[in-house]
Write an enzyme that holds these catalytic residues in place. Structure first.
Site, PDB file in Angstrom:
ATOM      1  N   TYR A 138      37.540  27.669 -86.914  1.00 28.96           N
ATOM      2  CA  TYR A 138      37.981  26.442 -86.195  1.00 28.96           C
ATOM      3  C   TYR A 138      38.038  25.331 -87.021  1.00 28.96           C
ATOM      4  O   TYR A 138      38.722  24.497 -86.855  1.00 28.96           O
ATOM      5  CB  TYR A 138      37.055  26.362 -85.135  1.00 28.96           C
ATOM      6  CG  TYR A 138      37.506  27.629 -84.043  1.00 28.96           C
ATOM      7  CD1 TYR A 138      38.852  27.510 -83.454  1.00 28.96           C
ATOM      8  CD2 TYR A 138      36.571  28.203 -83.687  1.00 28.96           C
ATOM      9  CE1 TYR A 138      39.276  28.704 -82.691  1.00 28.96           C
ATOM     10  CE2 TYR A 138      36.778  29.358 -82.735  1.00 28.96           C
ATOM     11  CZ  TYR A 138      38.124  29.412 -82.244  1.00 28.96           C
ATOM     12  OH  TYR A 138      38.462  30.650 -81.194  1.00 28.96           O
TER      13      TYR A 138
HETATM   14  C1  LIG Z   1      37.976  34.643 -86.419  1.00 26.81           C
HETATM   15  C2  LIG Z   1      39.488  35.455 -86.493  1.00 26.81           C
HETATM   16  C3  LIG Z   1      40.070  35.084 -84.703  1.00 26.81           C
HETATM   17  C4  LIG Z   1      40.312  35.005 -87.460  1.00 26.81           C
HETATM   18  O1  LIG Z   1      41.627  35.883 -87.280  1.00 26.81           O
HETATM   19  P1  LIG Z   1      42.428  36.490 -88.279  1.00 26.81           P
HETATM   20  O2  LIG Z   1      43.744  37.100 -87.744  1.00 26.81           O
HETATM   21  O3  LIG Z   1      41.472  37.398 -89.203  1.00 26.81           O
HETATM   22  O4  LIG Z   1      42.693  35.146 -89.186  1.00 26.81           O
HETATM   23  P2  LIG Z   1      44.110  34.890 -90.150  1.00 26.81           P
HETATM   24  O5  LIG Z   1      44.549  35.959 -90.882  1.00 26.81           O
HETATM   25  O6  LIG Z   1      45.078  34.161 -89.160  1.00 26.81           O
HETATM   26  O7  LIG Z   1      43.586  33.660 -91.019  1.00 26.81           O
HETATM   27  C5  LIG Z   1      43.685  32.440 -90.866  1.00 26.81           C
HETATM   28  C6  LIG Z   1      43.318  31.454 -92.113  1.00 26.81           C
HETATM   29  O8  LIG Z   1      41.952  31.169 -91.559  1.00 26.81           O
HETATM   30  C7  LIG Z   1      41.030  31.788 -92.597  1.00 26.81           C
HETATM   31  N1  LIG Z   1      39.751  32.463 -91.986  1.00 26.81           N
HETATM   32  C8  LIG Z   1      39.934  33.672 -91.070  1.00 26.81           C
HETATM   33  N2  LIG Z   1      38.621  33.721 -90.765  1.00 26.81           N
HETATM   34  C9  LIG Z   1      37.857  32.691 -91.209  1.00 26.81           C
HETATM   35  C10 LIG Z   1      36.290  32.366 -91.256  1.00 26.81           C
HETATM   36  N3  LIG Z   1      35.645  33.210 -90.509  1.00 26.81           N
HETATM   37  N4  LIG Z   1      36.014  31.228 -91.762  1.00 26.81           N
HETATM   38  C11 LIG Z   1      36.828  30.482 -92.405  1.00 26.81           C
HETATM   39  N5  LIG Z   1      38.263  30.554 -92.554  1.00 26.81           N
HETATM   40  C12 LIG Z   1      38.462  31.895 -91.904  1.00 26.81           C
HETATM   41  C13 LIG Z   1      41.815  32.944 -93.174  1.00 26.81           C
HETATM   42  O9  LIG Z   1      41.528  32.798 -94.690  1.00 26.81           O
HETATM   43  C14 LIG Z   1      43.228  32.408 -93.322  1.00 26.81           C
HETATM   44  O10 LIG Z   1      43.343  31.081 -94.013  1.00 26.81           O
HETATM   45  P3  LIG Z   1      44.683  30.864 -95.125  1.00 26.81           P
HETATM   46  O11 LIG Z   1      45.620  30.369 -94.285  1.00 26.81           O
HETATM   47  O12 LIG Z   1      44.180  29.791 -96.199  1.00 26.81           O
HETATM   48  O13 LIG Z   1      45.054  32.146 -95.760  1.00 26.81           O
HETATM   49  C15 LIG Z   1      39.151  36.707 -86.446  1.00 26.81           C
HETATM   50  O14 LIG Z   1      38.542  37.008 -87.474  1.00 26.81           O
HETATM   51  C16 LIG Z   1      38.272  37.441 -85.171  1.00 26.81           C
HETATM   52  O15 LIG Z   1      38.818  37.715 -84.043  1.00 26.81           O
HETATM   53  N6  LIG Z   1      36.785  37.529 -85.210  1.00 26.81           N
HETATM   54  C17 LIG Z   1      36.023  37.983 -84.349  1.00 26.81           C
HETATM   55  C18 LIG Z   1      36.018  37.411 -82.821  1.00 26.81           C
HETATM   56  C19 LIG Z   1      35.576  35.823 -83.294  1.00 26.81           C
HETATM   57  O16 LIG Z   1      34.884  35.555 -83.860  1.00 26.81           O
HETATM   58  N7  LIG Z   1      36.412  35.128 -82.647  1.00 26.81           N
HETATM   59  C20 LIG Z   1      36.232  33.829 -82.344  1.00 26.81           C
HETATM   60  C21 LIG Z   1      35.143  33.564 -81.214  1.00 26.81           C
HETATM   61  S1  LIG Z   1      34.735  32.054 -80.753  1.00 26.81           S
END
Ligand SMILES: CC(C)(COP(=O)(O)OP(=O)(O)OC[C@H]1O[C@@H](n2cnc3c(N)ncnc32)[C@H](O)[C@@H]1OP(=O)(O)O)[C@@H](O)C(=O)NCCC(=O)NCCS
Length: 171
Positions: A138
């Site tokens: 976020y």
């Molecule tokens: C966190 C989450 C929503 C990210 O979704 P994702 O589809 O893997 O992310 P994306 O592929 O859209 O990544 C978008 C960007 O965010 C970055 N990013 C992804 N996870 C990240 C993290 N934990 N910390 C920092 N950056 C992150 C990616 O590197 C990417 O950067 P870029 O645009 O420079 O390439 C996913 O990993 C998830 O569902 N995790 C488990 C549940 C969770 O933690 N949800 C949040 C609860 S409050």
């Protein structure tokens, strides 16, 4: 092939969703339909070609006290309770992470909140991040911490509007 983000509907398949966070999986499988239909939280999903849900978010109304609101969320004369849109859940299935779905979902959240805030005032989007990884995700998008509330993050609506219009809210 992924479908566009769409409101949760009967045709969507929820079983087997696995984000790696059991509480987020259980919400989708066991509670999202009830909450959506009853108006407690609206769920938006991204599904694959077979209508199996691979990512979702849930939004509802919320509030933050003026004392906890960071700069940019509160202004001089703000009421004691400031209305926010609460991003109650957001998760991507593990098999589909790292493909831009999280970013796409978040963009859908922000566009939804801008549209809603034309009719119902929201000062910010608020999220309670589950862990440091979620905070990292976020923070990339400009969310900043609330005062004294652990892992609660906010993004002012004025910043969202500016980011979509290319205008610097500070300038
Ligand atoms: C966190 C989450 C929503 C990210 O979704 P994702 O589809 O893997 O992310 P994306 O592929 O859209 O990544 C978008 C960007 O965010 C970055 N990013 C992804 N996870 C990240 C993290 N934990 N910390 C920092 N950056 C992150 C990616 O590197 C990417 O950067 P870029 O645009 O420079 O390439 C996913 O990993 C998830 O569902 N995790 C488990 C549940 C969770 O933690 N949800 C949040 C609860 S409050």
């Amino acid at each position: 092939m992924y479908r566009r983000p769409a409101p949760l509907a009967d045709r969507h398949i929820l079983d087997g969703f696995d984000s790696g966070r059991p509480s987020l999986d259980a919400f989708l499988v066991d509670m999202a339909r009830f909450n959506h239909q009853q108006g407690y939280a609206r769920t938006t999903v991204i599904a694959d070609g077979d209508l199996r849900v691979v990512a979702y978010h849930a939004l509802c109304a919320g509030v933050i006290s003026r004392d906890a609101a960071p700069r940019g969320v509160k202004a001089h004369g703000a009421p004691a309770d400031i209305p926010v849109a609460l991003l109650a859940r957001l998760a991507v299935d593990r098999r589909h992470q790292g493909k831009g779905l999280g970013a796409a979902l978040l963009q859908n959240v922000l566009l939804s909140v801008i549209a809603a805030s034309e009719r119902v005032a929201f000062r910010a989007v608020m999220v309670h991040a589950l862990d440091d990884a979620a905070i990292g995700f976020y923070s990339r998008y400009g969310f900043r911490p609330a005062r004294g509330l652990e892992r609660t993050l906010l993004l002012p609506v004025q910043d969202i509007v500016a980011s979509f219009s290319g205008v610097d809210p500070a300038g």
